[in-house]
Design an enzyme around this catalytic site. Structure first.
Site, PDB file in Angstrom:
ATOM      1  N   ASP A  59       3.053 -14.530   7.954  1.00 51.90           N
ATOM      2  CA  ASP A  59       1.978 -14.866   7.186  1.00 51.90           C
ATOM      3  C   ASP A  59       0.658 -14.623   7.773  1.00 51.90           C
ATOM      4  OD1 ASP A  59       1.882 -16.955   9.144  1.00 51.90           O
ATOM      5  OD2 ASP A  59       2.743 -18.697   7.837  1.00 51.90           O
TER       6      ASP A  59
ATOM      7  N   ASN B   7       5.597 -30.516   6.677  1.00 54.32           N
ATOM      8  CA  ASN B   7       5.631 -30.592   5.317  1.00 54.32           C
ATOM      9  C   ASN B   7       6.912 -29.805   4.819  1.00 54.32           C
ATOM     10  OD1 ASN B   7       4.584 -28.190   4.965  1.00 54.32           O
ATOM     11  ND2 ASN B   7       2.985 -28.556   3.676  1.00 54.32           N
TER      12      ASN B   7
ATOM     13  N   HIS C 169       6.986 -26.652   5.198  1.00 52.70           N
ATOM     14  CA  HIS C 169       6.916 -25.192   4.802  1.00 52.70           C
ATOM     15  C   HIS C 169       7.479 -24.424   5.939  1.00 52.70           C
ATOM     16  CE1 HIS C 169       2.929 -24.731   7.184  1.00 52.70           C
ATOM     17  NE2 HIS C 169       3.645 -24.337   7.908  1.00 52.70           N
TER      18      HIS C 169
ATOM     19  N   GLU D 156       4.749 -23.079   0.893  1.00 54.41           N
ATOM     20  CA  GLU D 156       4.612 -24.800   0.860  1.00 54.41           C
ATOM     21  C   GLU D 156       5.352 -25.333  -0.178  1.00 54.41           C
ATOM     22  OE1 GLU D 156       2.725 -25.436   3.034  1.00 54.41           O
ATOM     23  OE2 GLU D 156       0.757 -24.586   3.167  1.00 54.41           O
TER      24      GLU D 156
HETATM   25  P1  PGA Z   1       3.381 -25.085  14.652  1.00 52.24           P
HETATM   26  O1  PGA Z   1       3.479 -24.636  13.270  1.00 52.24           O
HETATM   27  O2  PGA Z   1       4.414 -24.138  15.436  1.00 52.24           O
HETATM   28  O3  PGA Z   1       2.006 -24.765  15.321  1.00 52.24           O
HETATM   29  O4  PGA Z   1       3.817 -26.551  14.788  1.00 52.24           O
HETATM   30  C1  PGA Z   1       4.495 -24.397  12.509  1.00 52.24           C
HETATM   31  C2  PGA Z   1       4.614 -24.071  11.159  1.00 52.24           C
HETATM   32  O5  PGA Z   1       3.493 -24.607  10.741  1.00 52.24           O
HETATM   33  O6  PGA Z   1       5.092 -23.073  10.585  1.00 52.24           O
END
Ligand code: PGA
Length: 237
Positions: free
Chosen positions: A68, A134, A136, A141
């Site tokens: 992404d 959340n 995702h 999302e």
């Molecule tokens: P993070 O993000 O590793 O910074 O916690 C994970 C994500 O949002 O996929």
């Protein structure tokens, strides 16, 4: 199908993540690997860098694809382009990561073209994924269905809150992401989570209902899902 679950003490998280990835990658001559950003895989990239530096690992045949990107300035220090420059490109022999163009004037066309590049490479062999608070995975999302494909997305409020820790007032509203379809089409999926803040979502994803409301739970539809957790992230299981 039950995921294979690996719970390790926090200091061993990077090494365990690398071990799971390498156990899948070493079966393949030129593995196509989907790579995440964020704080979760920092230990993984450090571990890979150490192994490559000591001549114990050759990542040069790998074909890495970003999963992404934020839609914002490519050169911004919080873009995934900048992240990979800091944490991936420093690995000895690392080939450049194929990435979405975050400044593409036509995001739909960019998503389609990125998906076509991935497909021309044969699709993902291994999807390495973090998990958002959340639920995702990549920027799929809540509400993303299992057949969603690469596309531009509006970032969920919780994702923007997390991103704001780096981007501040410049936090992008949109992102480009591989869809659940491309992730689920990978031969293997390695899902990583660490830290106490992830305990709640980790309790939902590998154990709760399989639902688009928690996109990470859709990964359980996959036949080769390995989940690597540190003890804090596993504390609510
Ligand atoms: P993070 O993000 O590793 O910074 O916690 C994970 C994500 O949002 O996929």
């Amino acid at each position: 199908m039950e995921p294979s679950l690996h719970v390790v003490p926090a200091p061993g998280f990077g090494r365990a993540s690398a071990g799971l990835l390498l156990s899948r990658a070493e079966r393949l001559a030129r593995p196509v690997i989907g790579l995440p950003t964020g704080s979760t895989p920092l230990g993984l990239y450090e571990e890979l860098a150490g192994l490559a530096h000591r001549g114990e690992l050759d990542v040069s045949p790998w074909r890495p694809f970003a999963i992404d990107e934020y839609m914002g300035p490519r050169q911004h220090p919080c873009s995934n382009h900048s992240y990979f420059a800091r944490h991936w490109d420093v690995i000895a022999g690392a080939p450049p990561v194929q990435q979405f163009d975050p400044e593409a004037p036509d995001p739909d066309a960019e998503a389609a073209s990125f998906a076509a590049r991935l497909s021309a490479a044969g699709g993902l062999d291994i999807a390495v994924l973090g998990i958002g608070l959340n639920g995702h995975v990549a920027f799929n999302e809540p509400g993303s269905s299992a057949d969603s494909s690469a596309r531009p997305v509006l970032l969920h409020e919780e994702s923007r809150r997390s991103a704001a820790a780096c981007w501040g007032t410049e936090t992008p509203e949109r992102g480009l992401t591989l869809g659940m379809a491309e992730l689920l089409a990978a031969r293997s999926v390695v899902l990583l989570a660490n830290g106490e803040s992830k305990a709640r979502v980790v309790a939902r994803a590998p154990r709760g209902a399989i639902s688009p409301e928690c996109p990470a739970s859709l990964l359980r539809l996959h036949g080769d899902l390995a989940v690597v957790l540190d003890e804090q992230a596993a504390s609510a299981l």
